[in-house]
Design a protein around this motif. Structure first.
Motif, mmCIF file in Angstrom:
data_model
loop_
_atom_site.group_PDB
_atom_site.id
_atom_site.type_symbol
_atom_site.label_atom_id
_atom_site.label_comp_id
_atom_site.label_asym_id
_atom_site.label_seq_id
_atom_site.Cartn_x
_atom_site.Cartn_y
_atom_site.Cartn_z
ATOM 1 N N ASN A 127 45.394 37.265 21.125
ATOM 2 C CA ASN A 127 43.415 37.096 21.942
ATOM 3 C C ASN A 127 43.585 35.407 22.350
ATOM 4 O OD1 ASN A 127 41.594 37.593 23.061
ATOM 5 N ND2 ASN A 127 40.254 38.587 21.638
ATOM 6 N N VAL A 165 42.388 31.800 24.025
ATOM 7 C CA VAL A 165 42.790 31.359 25.521
ATOM 8 C C VAL A 165 42.393 29.710 26.049
ATOM 9 C CG1 VAL A 165 40.157 30.898 26.212
ATOM 10 C CG2 VAL A 165 40.137 32.495 24.863
ATOM 11 N N CYS A 225 38.720 27.732 32.121
ATOM 12 C CA CYS A 225 38.772 28.081 30.963
ATOM 13 C C CYS A 225 39.664 29.594 31.483
ATOM 14 C CB CYS A 225 38.384 28.551 30.018
ATOM 15 S SG CYS A 225 37.228 27.176 29.347
ATOM 16 N N SER A 226 40.412 30.184 30.781
ATOM 17 C CA SER A 226 40.847 31.360 31.626
ATOM 18 C C SER A 226 41.443 32.036 30.024
ATOM 19 C CB SER A 226 42.663 31.305 31.734
ATOM 20 O OG SER A 226 43.155 32.189 32.626
ATOM 21 N N ASN A 227 40.778 33.705 30.382
ATOM 22 C CA ASN A 227 41.249 34.261 28.935
ATOM 23 C C ASN A 227 43.312 35.199 28.755
ATOM 24 O OD1 ASN A 227 39.312 34.727 28.436
ATOM 25 N ND2 ASN A 227 37.821 35.632 29.682
ATOM 26 N N ASP A 228 43.382 34.603 30.895
ATOM 27 C CA ASP A 228 44.403 35.262 30.403
ATOM 28 C C ASP A 228 45.864 34.210 30.103
ATOM 29 O OD1 ASP A 228 43.610 37.337 31.695
ATOM 30 O OD2 ASP A 228 43.655 35.912 34.215
ATOM 31 N N VAL A 238 39.541 33.531 20.052
ATOM 32 C CA VAL A 238 38.380 33.828 20.993
ATOM 33 C C VAL A 238 37.544 34.791 19.117
ATOM 34 C CG1 VAL A 238 37.642 33.244 22.909
ATOM 35 C CG2 VAL A 238 38.767 35.546 22.134
#
Length: 78
Positions: free
Chosen positions: A23, A25, A41-44, A65
């Motif tokens: 997980n 970022v 920012c990117s969570n992918d 995160v």
């Protein structure tokens, strides 16, 4: 991590994720260390960095995160 833009867009990809978390970022910044400005920012695990200035250097920050300490290995491909 940092890269110098060779085009006005680049794909940023986190690969070979292993360890206590996947997980992650990533964030892209511009300017120098004293005046860093967040681009996005990117969570992918993959994102499209667009509207870059050719020849400019950009910084990539990768972080978890999770609220707990993590041990993770990965590679960054731009």
């Amino acid at each position: 991590f940092e890269f110098t833009a060779e085009n006005t867009s680049h794909i940023i990809q986190l690969n070979t994720l292993s360890g206590s978390t996947a997980n992650l970022v990533h964030a892209v910044y511009e300017n120098t260390c004293g005046t860093l400005a967040l681009r996005y920012c990117s969570n992918d695990s993959q994102s499209d960095a667009i509207n870059l200035t050719i020849g400019s250097t950009y910084k990539v920050r990768v972080y978890s995160v999770s609220g707990e300490p993590q041990t993770t290995t990965f590679s960054v491909c731009i």
